[in-house]
Scaffold this active site. Structure first.
Site: not given
Lengths: 311, 311
Positions: B92, B118, B122
């Site tokens: 991302s 989050y 990643k």
């Protein structure tokens, strides 16, 4: 439990005169871990479990991430399930990467320039702990960033007994002094330091142990909560050659050495600003380099083959 | 398998005319995963599985680290055990944190200023993959850094169906347009952007899908090895208000909005430099904002309650 651990614990019991309850559990095994938390009432976890060899971490990264990061997540999940929300975490000065300024203060950026999976795994777990504390203020976590732990218990009964070629300098020096190895390889003498060899902040493991007692005292204070980080070091740096000289003085043995090339990833110098631990934990290192060398030598000379003798 | 996934896969089979083999497995369950790798001969893994809601990750960090990081480690261990050493990873643009310069190139620092679990998860998995590739040159990994995926399949049969209040802007706009929600909350109009609202690089999910086909083609090239990262975006930024206007044009519906306060952690602007993907993957986005809005509207207006209708 390996014989080395049980031998070591036997000696801890000899020294302390106390029984030490020991339950060997793989931190990646959630069910086993859960049984321990079901059986015992636990107030606080001192989380030491991790793989710790930098070079090995480069060749076996998944093992390091599985055990150090995955194992910590499992431990935290089990703690949470049992409503145990206090942890003292064994972190490392490695999380600072390449120092932007010295001495290193706890607010120095972390994670940047961590070049190996070991260091990254310590950094990742710190981040996980920070996020956990942020999500639920019932958690309290103290992360202790160790500089370079050396030495042995002053009794000479417990010490470092690395398998194979030591990864760390002090056990290497001790094995040279005791005649198990020919000479010390000094990795580079062209660093930007007074004598060209790398400078580190060595701290006696008994001081380190007392740092944990101080952290435990703090975290069990009724009003304590949140996330805190403390450097555990002496606050001053010592070069490789200074350490070798000190060891020769403390042991009365010659430690021949050979200058060889730099190791990739090594930095010039690293030492701690220790004022925060002094102020908030009322802790500071009390042992100097001669203590470190003397105790290492006592351990090594009375246990030339480590724990092997009692096997 | 939840009914929503099986309904979605049924529609994929309708569109493609092909059977889709689907085996629901918890990535944290090593034995289950191992069975899949034993049963099927797998050349390459496209690793999409992850929790992905930023806000939820702040309140449930352990779930995010367990599933996204722990799950990825388990997957890699199982892949290694079965000698499957090729992966296309769903990363991302969040890993870039706060952009130091725009457009974002793949060599922009990562991990710095990732403010939520989050994004960190990643970033952590990217680091694990990098270290893994470094340790063993039989591994090949392509990490695709998604910018802001929006849109729906052009057939209108597959689209985004978030549970509860949508976390992302496009499904929110669509639910306002279809009358499920009163108005869009625009989080801040005092950002340093032309109209004051946040600027992002929206990319159509069909373009994104084709980016994966391109990455898969590349990774299966006989001489390909190592670690590569590509941005998947259009290369240009669009403000919230521009997106709202485009949606009104494409749908013929009014999308009332209200300006409210900023959300913590949101940045002014983020958009990709897409030249590397163009050069090395021969991929570029082909669909513009009107395509994105039109396809979203087709999905939303023909499925006003998502997949619910076919339950």
């Amino acid at each position: 439990m390996t014989w080395i651990v049980s031998e070591c614990l036997k000696r801890v019991e000899e020294i302390t005169g106390k029984e030490v309850i020991s339950i060997p559990v793989d931190l990646c095994d959630k069910d086993e871990l859960d049984n321990v938390f079901t059986k015992y009432k636990i107030n606080c976890v001192l989380h030491f479990a991790a793989l710790k060899a930098v070079g090995e971490s480069v060749s076996m990264p998944l093992n390091y991430y599985r055990n150090n990061v995955g194992g910590s997540i499992t431990l935290l999940e089990v703690m949470k399930a049992h409503n145990v929300k206090k942890m003292v975490y064994s972190s490392s000065a490695t999380v600072y990467g390449t120092p932007q300024k010295l001495p290193l203060t706890e607010d120095h950026p972390t994670g940047l320039g961590c070049t190996n999976p070991y260091g990254k795994s310590k950094h990742f777990v710190e981040e996980i702990l920070k996020d956990l504390v942020k999500s639920d203020d019932a958690w309290s976590v103290i992360s202790l960033r160790y500089f370079n732990p050396v030495g042995a218990h002053e009794s000479g009964k417990i010490g470092e007994d690395p398998k194979g070629i030591p990864n760390n300098i002090m056990p290497y020096i001790a094995q040279v002094a005791v005649g198990r190895r020919k000479d010390l390889k000094v990795f580079g003498n062209d660093y930007n330091t007074p004598d060209g060899t790398g400078v580190r902040d060595y701290v006696h493991i008994q001081d380190l142990a007392m740092g944990h007692v101080a952290a435990l005292t703090k975290i069990l204070t009724p009003n304590f909560s949140g996330w805190k980080v403390y450097n555990l070091g002496t606050g001053s740096g010592l070069s490789v050659l200074q350490l070798v000289k000190a060891f020769e003085v403390a042991s009365g043995q010659k430690v021949p050495y050979e200058i060889v090339g730099r190791r990739p990833g090594d930095i010039d110098a690293s030492y701690a600003d220790v004022s925060l631990a002094k102020k908030e934990l009322c802790w500071e290192a009390t042992k100097d380099v001669l203590d470190m060398c003397r105790d290492t030598w006592k351990w090594q000379s009375t246990n030339p083959n480590g724990y092997q003798v009692s096997k």
